[in-house]
Design a protein around this motif. Structure first.
Motif, PDB file in Angstrom:
ATOM      1  N   SER A 183      26.296  51.318 128.869  1.00 52.60           N
ATOM      2  CA  SER A 183      27.471  51.698 129.654  1.00 52.60           C
ATOM      3  C   SER A 183      27.126  52.843 130.587  1.00 52.60           C
ATOM      4  CB  SER A 183      28.617  52.114 128.730  1.00 52.60           C
ATOM      5  OG  SER A 183      28.752  51.199 127.675  1.00 52.60           O
TER       6      SER A 183
ATOM      7  N   LEU B 114      19.615  42.672 125.187  1.00 52.55           N
ATOM      8  CA  LEU B 114      20.749  41.859 124.737  1.00 52.55           C
ATOM      9  C   LEU B 114      22.073  42.563 124.985  1.00 52.55           C
ATOM     10  CD1 LEU B 114      19.360  40.632 121.287  1.00 52.55           C
ATOM     11  CD2 LEU B 114      19.702  39.227 123.320  1.00 52.55           C
ATOM     12  N   GLN B 115      22.005  43.877 125.188  1.00 50.67           N
ATOM     13  CA  GLN B 115      23.221  44.669 125.366  1.00 50.67           C
ATOM     14  C   GLN B 115      23.031  45.567 126.587  1.00 50.67           C
ATOM     15  OE1 GLN B 115      26.222  44.984 123.393  1.00 50.67           O
ATOM     16  NE2 GLN B 115      26.753  46.205 125.181  1.00 50.67           N
ATOM     17  N   GLN B 116      24.006  45.521 127.507  1.00 52.12           N
ATOM     18  CA  GLN B 116      23.934  46.386 128.685  1.00 52.12           C
ATOM     19  C   GLN B 116      24.384  47.797 128.329  1.00 52.12           C
ATOM     20  OE1 GLN B 116      22.871  45.881 131.873  1.00 52.12           O
ATOM     21  NE2 GLN B 116      22.070  43.927 131.106  1.00 52.12           N
TER      22      GLN B 116
ATOM     23  N   THR C 180      21.292  49.290 115.333  1.00 54.65           N
ATOM     24  CA  THR C 180      21.090  47.929 115.822  1.00 54.65           C
ATOM     25  C   THR C 180      21.431  47.825 117.306  1.00 54.65           C
ATOM     26  OG1 THR C 180      21.482  47.013 113.640  1.00 54.65           O
ATOM     27  CG2 THR C 180      21.793  45.527 115.469  1.00 54.65           C
ATOM     28  N   THR C 181      22.484  48.568 117.702  1.00 52.95           N
ATOM     29  CA  THR C 181      22.856  48.571 119.122  1.00 52.95           C
ATOM     30  C   THR C 181      21.717  49.103 119.975  1.00 52.95           C
ATOM     31  OG1 THR C 181      25.131  48.939 118.468  1.00 52.95           O
ATOM     32  CG2 THR C 181      24.596  49.351 120.774  1.00 52.95           C
TER      33      THR C 181
ATOM     34  N   ARG D 283      19.288  46.418 120.378  1.00 53.28           N
ATOM     35  CA  ARG D 283      19.792  45.376 121.284  1.00 53.28           C
ATOM     36  C   ARG D 283      19.674  45.800 122.745  1.00 53.28           C
ATOM     37  NH1 ARG D 283      22.679  41.181 119.463  1.00 53.28           N
ATOM     38  NH2 ARG D 283      24.016  41.178 121.295  1.00 53.28           N
ATOM     39  N   VAL D 284      19.886  47.096 122.994  1.00 56.45           N
ATOM     40  CA  VAL D 284      19.725  47.596 124.364  1.00 56.45           C
ATOM     41  C   VAL D 284      18.266  47.480 124.792  1.00 56.45           C
ATOM     42  CG1 VAL D 284      19.842  49.628 125.851  1.00 56.45           C
ATOM     43  CG2 VAL D 284      21.712  49.133 124.270  1.00 56.45           C
TER      44      VAL D 284
ATOM     45  N   GLU E 108      19.551  33.897 119.368  1.00 57.92           N
ATOM     46  CA  GLU E 108      19.296  35.267 119.815  1.00 57.92           C
ATOM     47  C   GLU E 108      17.799  35.484 120.060  1.00 57.92           C
ATOM     48  OE1 GLU E 108      21.199  39.201 118.251  1.00 57.92           O
ATOM     49  OE2 GLU E 108      19.270  38.948 117.247  1.00 57.92           O
TER      50      GLU E 108
ATOM     51  N   VAL F 268      26.497  53.648 125.066  1.00 56.39           N
ATOM     52  CA  VAL F 268      27.011  52.289 124.935  1.00 56.39           C
ATOM     53  C   VAL F 268      28.403  52.372 124.348  1.00 56.39           C
ATOM     54  CG1 VAL F 268      26.754  50.059 123.801  1.00 56.39           C
ATOM     55  CG2 VAL F 268      24.731  51.258 124.607  1.00 56.39           C
TER      56      VAL F 268
ATOM     57  N   LEU G 178      31.410  50.012 122.910  1.00 54.44           N
ATOM     58  CA  LEU G 178      31.751  48.654 122.491  1.00 54.44           C
ATOM     59  C   LEU G 178      33.216  48.614 122.074  1.00 54.44           C
ATOM     60  CD1 LEU G 178      28.676  47.553 120.320  1.00 54.44           C
ATOM     61  CD2 LEU G 178      29.246  46.838 122.638  1.00 54.44           C
TER      62      LEU G 178
END
Lengths: 271, 256
Positions: free
Chosen positions: B58, B54-56, B45-46, B49-50, A161, B13, B15
């Motif tokens: 929505s 690491l996270q797209q 954490t999300t 990550r955005v 990661e 987001v 999930l």
């Protein structure tokens, strides 16, 4: 011992043992620290399709193994990382498909398939000079790529990661690493055969890890252990007239067991 | 007004069919030391990550340094919640910290003298010089956390993102880590997410509360316990200004 070196096949066998150990120790280190032994086993067994392909086309089976094992590496890699297929499912599918294709291709080849057993379980005593050259070339290729990408491979292995956050194309490096495993399988087919490859990809590196503080040191030590297992196995197979590939694996397994037990005892004592 | 470093505009987001973040708007300015508070599962954490790419998302938009997330890896130092790694991995603290130089070092090149010097400086900053050559698997929870902060610092980032920096650390070590962040806030924009409300008054410049949508955003002194209590669903102790002990009675889960 020196008198057995009068035979050319024995000199070739020793060269094969040393040359194959290089790829085996270096790539085996990644296999062990990334815990991708089962993917490696999948790639190796799929390679049986390549042996069948070689027989069918009437060429050196190793030339059939190269494309098929690479295909297996990329295929399993993409299925699990891009298509989100469970890893063991992808491995199982490729594993059995490769074996099935191999059996059918060998069946379609007219006449008897010589040396088939040696591709499954290896026979280091029958390695021809031309294959030694191929092994040297692949060793160079593997060594060069690992040298060039050592910091990327280390980052992907230790913390995928973080590597991704740092801007690395981790899927690409994953696929590259799996491809290097595939090429190592090609090298090992002559020595221990596709069924036994997995032991030499994992045991020397696993033993080396017990004594290593850096990845580079682990690689060097794994190469040495692999050479040791090969030479002792070769000598046993010569002395007792048993299959060389299987002898090498049993030597490796014995050392693994001894060091494992010793480490466990040491840890309980010091704990 | 100082430069905007992170801008989230009505970020959403989803999930696995469930909304984790919903219409979240948040701006982080250069020089901020922001704590994002929220209960476990609140999407902290999300959010990180955005921001890291690491996270797209929505829905909605996120810009980091004026571009899409993931565009400037070299300007961000990330400290993950807890490194999930194999303790038998043969790697030294020095080599882990050196990984922080990854975005600054060209592909197919080995780390150079400059990279090593930066890594050593970062190790010194977090006070781990003594353990530079130790295998990283032998570190305690607090030492590991400081090694991860050093890794983030080695890349000379402008923005530091920390995910629960004290989650795996014993109480005394928490203080050390927040003291360390205190010294870093002069030179870095810092965003840390935590469920540990005891950290809020701890010299952060701004606080944001997160429970799906952002409940409040403002200077640390305006922190209102009522807002926190409605967020957590039970009384929350808020300690302001250098009083370290928090109301949290979470068992210490240090793995040494």
């Amino acid at each position: 011992m020196p008198d057995i070196l009068h035979f050319e096949f024995m000199r070739n066998a020793l060269l094969a043992a040393i040359l194959s150990s290089f790829a085996c120790g270096v790539i085996g280190t990644y296999v062990v620290v990334r815990k991708i032994g089962s993917i490696s086993g999948g790639i190796a067994h799929t390679a049986f399709g390549g042996i069948g392909l070689g027989y069918y086309l009437g060429v050196n089976p190793l030339l059939g193994v190269i494309p098929v094992s690479l295909l297996a590496a990329i295929g399993i890699g993409l299925l699990t990382r891009k298509a989100k297929v469970a890893e063991d499912t992808a491995i199982g599918a490729f594993w059995a498909t490769g074996m099935a294709a191999g059996v059918i291709l060998i069946g379609l080849t007219p006449g008897y398939a010589p040396n088939l057993f040696s591709y499954l379980f290896g026979n280091i005593l029958t390695v021809p000079r031309s294959d030694l050259l191929l092994i040297v070339l692949l060793d160079f290729l593997i060594g060069a790529l690992v040298w060039l990408f050592s910091k990327e491979f280390l980052a992907v292995s230790f913390d995928e990661e973080y590597a991704r956050v740092s801007g690395l194309k981790t899927v690409m490096f994953d696929l590259l690493m799996l491809s290097l495993i595939a090429l190592t399988v090609v090298i090992m087919v002559r020595v221990v055969g596709i069924v036994l490859v997995i032991a030499l990809l994992t045991i020397p590196a696993a033993v080396a890890r017990m004594f290593s503080r850096t990845l580079r040191g682990m690689m060097a030590l794994a190469v040495l252990f692999s050479i040791l297992f090969n030479l002792v196995g070769l000598w046993l197979s010569w002395e007792f007239d048993v299959a060389s590939g299987a002898a090498v694996i049993l030597v490796a397994a014995f050392v693994f067991l001894v060091t494992g037990v010793a480490t466990a005892l040491f840890r309980t004592k010091s704990a | 007004m100082s430069r905007e470093v992170i801008t989230c505009d009505r970020l959403g987001v989803v999930l696995g069919g469930a909304p984790v973040l919903d219409r979240l708007s948040l701006t982080v300015y250069e020089g901020d030391y922001m704590a994002v508070l929220g209960p476990n599962g609140g999407g902290k954490t999300t959010l990180l990550r955005v921001i890291l790419g690491l996270q797209q998302p929505s829905s909605g938009t996120v810009t980091v340094f004026g571009a899409a997330p993931g565009h400037f890896p070299g300007r961000i130092g990330y400290v993950p919640q807890r490194l999930f790694f194999d303790r038998d991995f043969p790697i030294s603290v020095h080599d882990v910290v050196l990984m922080g130089r990854l975005p600054k070092c060209r592909p197919m090149r080995h780390y150079g003298r400059d990279d090593r010097r930066k890594a050593e400086e970062a190790i010194e900053t977090v006070g781990l010089t003594r353990l530079t050559h130790s295998r990283v698997g032998t570190l305690s929870g607090g030492e590991l956390q400081r090694a991860l902060i050093a890794r983030a610092l080695a890349g000379d980032p402008e923005l530091l993102l920390l995910d629960e920096p004290t989650a795996s650390v014993d109480p005394e070590m928490k203080t050390t880590i927040y003291d360390l962040l205190d010294t870093l806030k002069e030179r870095h924009t810092i965003v840390l997410v935590t469920h540990d409300t005891g950290t809020v008054g701890h010299s952060v410049s701004r606080v944001a509360c997160l429970n799906c949508t952002l409940g409040m955003q403002g200077p640390a002194s305006s922190l209102d316990t009522a807002v926190l209590e409605s967020l957590y669903g039970h009384p929350v102790e808020v300690v302001l200004h250098h009083e370290h002990h928090s109301g949290s009675s979470k068992p210490d889960d240090r793995h040494a």
